[in-house]
Design a protein around this motif. Sequence first.
Motif, short mmCIF file in Angstrom:
data_model
loop_
_atom_site.label_atom_id
_atom_site.label_comp_id
_atom_site.label_asym_id
_atom_site.label_seq_id
_atom_site.Cartn_x
_atom_site.Cartn_y
_atom_site.Cartn_z
N THR A 17 -6.49 28.80 39.29
CA THR A 17 -4.69 28.72 39.18
C THR A 17 -4.65 27.05 38.40
O THR A 17 -6.12 26.43 38.38
CB THR A 17 -4.57 28.76 41.07
N TYR A 18 -3.16 26.96 38.64
CA TYR A 18 -3.60 25.83 37.52
C TYR A 18 -2.31 25.32 38.59
O TYR A 18 -0.86 25.41 38.47
CB TYR A 18 -2.76 26.62 36.50
N PRO A 19 -2.35 24.03 39.27
CA PRO A 19 -1.47 22.95 39.60
C PRO A 19 -0.71 22.36 39.21
O PRO A 19 -1.40 21.87 37.79
CB PRO A 19 -2.28 22.16 40.63
N PRO A 20 0.10 21.91 39.72
CA PRO A 20 1.14 21.36 38.41
C PRO A 20 0.66 19.75 38.17
O PRO A 20 -0.40 19.85 39.11
CB PRO A 20 1.99 21.01 38.87
N THR A 21 0.55 19.25 37.55
CA THR A 21 0.23 18.20 37.02
C THR A 21 1.15 17.08 37.55
O THR A 21 1.70 17.22 37.76
CB THR A 21 -0.04 17.73 35.20
N ASP A 22 0.36 15.50 38.16
CA ASP A 22 0.72 14.58 38.27
C ASP A 22 1.71 14.83 37.58
O ASP A 22 3.22 14.43 37.77
CB ASP A 22 0.06 13.26 38.89
N ALA A 23 2.06 14.23 36.31
CA ALA A 23 2.48 13.68 35.52
C ALA A 23 3.89 14.15 35.41
O ALA A 23 5.50 13.58 35.65
CB ALA A 23 2.01 13.32 33.98
N PHE A 24 3.67 15.96 35.25
CA PHE A 24 5.16 16.54 34.90
C PHE A 24 5.61 16.61 36.35
O PHE A 24 6.99 16.32 36.83
CB PHE A 24 4.03 18.12 34.73
N ALA A 25 4.92 16.74 37.21
CA ALA A 25 5.66 17.05 38.74
C ALA A 25 6.30 15.98 39.43
O ALA A 25 7.98 15.72 40.21
CB ALA A 25 4.80 17.06 40.16
N LYS A 26 5.97 14.45 38.70
CA LYS A 26 7.20 12.96 39.12
C LYS A 26 8.18 13.34 38.09
O LYS A 26 8.83 13.05 39.63
CB LYS A 26 5.66 11.82 38.41
N THR A 27 8.17 13.68 36.71
CA THR A 27 9.43 13.86 36.23
C THR A 27 10.00 15.28 36.29
O THR A 27 11.70 15.28 36.16
CB THR A 27 9.55 13.82 34.61
N ALA A 28 9.65 16.07 36.97
CA ALA A 28 9.80 17.26 37.40
C ALA A 28 11.52 17.62 38.44
O ALA A 28 11.85 16.16 38.83
CB ALA A 28 9.51 18.41 37.66
N HIS A 29 12.52 18.42 38.42
CA HIS A 29 13.50 18.42 38.74
C HIS A 29 13.13 18.99 40.14
O HIS A 29 13.25 18.07 42.05
CB HIS A 29 14.76 19.60 38.52
N ALA A 30 11.91 19.37 40.31
CA ALA A 30 11.71 19.37 42.17
C ALA A 30 10.02 19.46 41.96
O ALA A 30 8.90 20.67 41.26
CB ALA A 30 12.24 21.61 42.12
N ASP A 31 9.51 18.73 43.01
CA ASP A 31 7.99 18.84 42.56
C ASP A 31 8.22 19.34 44.33
O ASP A 31 9.11 20.50 44.80
CB ASP A 31 7.86 17.77 42.77
N ALA A 32 6.73 20.38 44.33
CA ALA A 32 6.63 21.17 45.92
C ALA A 32 7.28 20.89 46.92
O ALA A 32 7.60 21.30 47.47
CB ALA A 32 5.00 21.49 46.26
N GLU A 33 7.10 19.45 47.65
CA GLU A 33 7.78 19.20 48.42
C GLU A 33 9.92 19.45 48.34
O GLU A 33 9.85 19.95 49.43
CB GLU A 33 7.74 17.96 48.73
N THR A 34 9.83 19.27 47.19
CA THR A 34 11.64 19.30 47.37
C THR A 34 11.99 20.87 47.25
O THR A 34 12.89 21.52 47.45
CB THR A 34 11.67 18.76 45.89
N TYR A 35 11.04 21.67 46.30
CA TYR A 35 11.87 23.16 46.36
C TYR A 35 10.73 23.52 47.78
O TYR A 35 11.82 24.12 48.22
CB TYR A 35 10.09 23.58 45.50
#
Length: 652
Positions: free
Chosen positions: A8-26
């Motif tokens: 599996t491929y977890p999101p990178t921290d860098a991506f999650a930081k600037t993304a509109h939604a990280d796992a918690e937000t989703y």
Amino acid sequence: MRDPMSNTYPPTDAFAKTAHADAETYAKMYADSMADPDAFWGEHGKRIDWIKPYSKVKNTSFAPGNVDIKWFEDGTLNVSANCVDRHVETRGDQTAIIWEPDDPNTTDAMHITYRDLQTSVSKMANILQDLGVSKGDRVVIYLPMIPEAAYAMLACTRIGAVHSIVFAGFSPDALGARINGCDAKVVITADHAPRGGRSTPLKSNADAALLHCKESVKCLVVKRTGEQTTWTDRDYSYNDMVLEADDYQKPVEMAAEDPLFILYTSGSTGQPKGVVHTTGGYLVYAAMTHEYTFDYHDGDVFWCTADVGWVTGHSYIVYGPLANGGTTIMFEGVPTYPDAGRFWEVCAKHKVNQFYTAPTAIRALMAAGPEWVEKHDLSDLKLLGSVGEPINPEAWNWYYNVVGKGNVPIVDTFWQTETGGHMLTPLPGATTLKPGAAQAPFFGVKPVVLDPQSGEEIHGNDVEGVLCIGDSWPGQMRTVWGDHERFEKTYFGDYAGYYFSGDGCKRDADGDYWVTGRVDDVINVSGHRMGTAEVESALVAHVKVAEAAVVGYPHDIKGQGIYAYVTLMNNEEPSEDLRKELEKWVRSEIGPIAKPDLIQWAPGLPKTRSGKIMRRILRKIAEDDFGALGDTSTLADPSVVEDLIENRMNKS
Ligand code: 6R9
């Protein structure tokens, strides 16, 4: 980055930081969207501009006999004002559309700013008005992938006309049926459509189609190549009229539930049906999915390689990106022209940030070799997307490693013409990716897995069944044009109270969704959806054909190929010439995409005693998997099957 233990491929921290939604937000937003859809969509509906704000949000019923779907029903708005005018005020000089021509060696790319777009859309709207088009009238668009296609779509929305785009690869007959089906006042076409170095005479096709339409239908012709075309009394030249047209046309006020467009799509029975999307809910949904699924940010360059003739082009070339004030690429060509590096050359040239294509294209480019990718600088890519059919792990891995260099997420988006926008998809900053899975519902989407026999909901994880949706979402189609009963029967008739997608699916041990493909008589050829019944009726319309049955079979590049079993009239003999004639016939009846890949001459078809063709058996033979034919005891004449196996076309 891959987790080797679980693939599996977890999101990178860098991506999650600037993304509109990280796992918690989703998780939070999804839970909110389920708990209180009125509050959730009441808030997110505000992402677009309303002339009169809505006070009601959701008013929907999936109840048998009373399927009725309304979103934001008392609000008013205009789609072209949302996709164009409101951005002119804030970003008039930003590029809205980058047009990339079929042949990069003879034609330059074009950058169209939001300000330019406002003028061109206004002029086109003004021309349509001059041709007598007014609010509620239908306009058929039969154009190559040129800027005028986007102008035409937005011009229709500006004056409240309903567009129906017909893919330029469809034949005159298919075009004529759609013009008549929606009773269009005007057809917009071009002289010729260049594609992959070849040229299709679109205007002659339109002329042939219009022979079967009302005389009052007008034809607006855009000059694309300048090649010669015949001119008739009903024709109008766009290039002449645009010189005189007003450069500002005021957008009209439309109700949220006024129809926005009709798009014909294939089903398991009968002729294609006109899927109707409406103004408010569709736009909110297209815009929101575009922003979240692709993690689109201001200033990004987004490229969806689809054609505007399909729903993917509607939602993710035109309406979603432009509603968000984005920069969107419109590509006239094909992935392999002038060479197999074209996609990557265009990505490098325009510094594409999000790239969205279909597995069939990925497989074809994978076969061409990695060197075509490696020649080009793809360092601006932040995200890759896939749509149209399940993506096989081999193609996923190639896309991820060779194109994405192992560090950009892939979103495998499951959705349909009927759904308006993404239904199941990873969110790039939130989801741990699994190659081949569409994974998780978008906000507001309530997927359910049903037992196909009992129609009961299957709860829990690690289960398999048919994919239904338990409640409405704003982008849902509202009806079949002119036939609400067919809408109810097709989508709500099999499982009362649910929208039935026509697809099978698994929910794995983690609760992630895997779409396994159609469970009805719809096949998916190179990402194009086709009813086997349509191809069959084209075949039997040929004088030498007595009977035909069409099924899909696994095809390395196309995903599925078209396998036709044909029984000839008594006095006809099979021959190679006849095979070619039938292929040509289907091309002319429907279009090149429907040409059978394999035609098997069948002295008889396997039927039940009540005369039903047993497609299950034909599918197995086409898959070269006749060891597993299952129960054949209900066959009227079992010897038919032996002959079909003996003479099968797909021997591995
Ligand atoms: C957007 C579009 C819809 C059918 C759909 C399903 C298949 C689309 C998919 C997928 C698995 C995906 N499909 N995306 N299957 N994974 N990510 O393609 O619309 O042309 O109406 O086709 O395509 O079978 O039911 P449309």
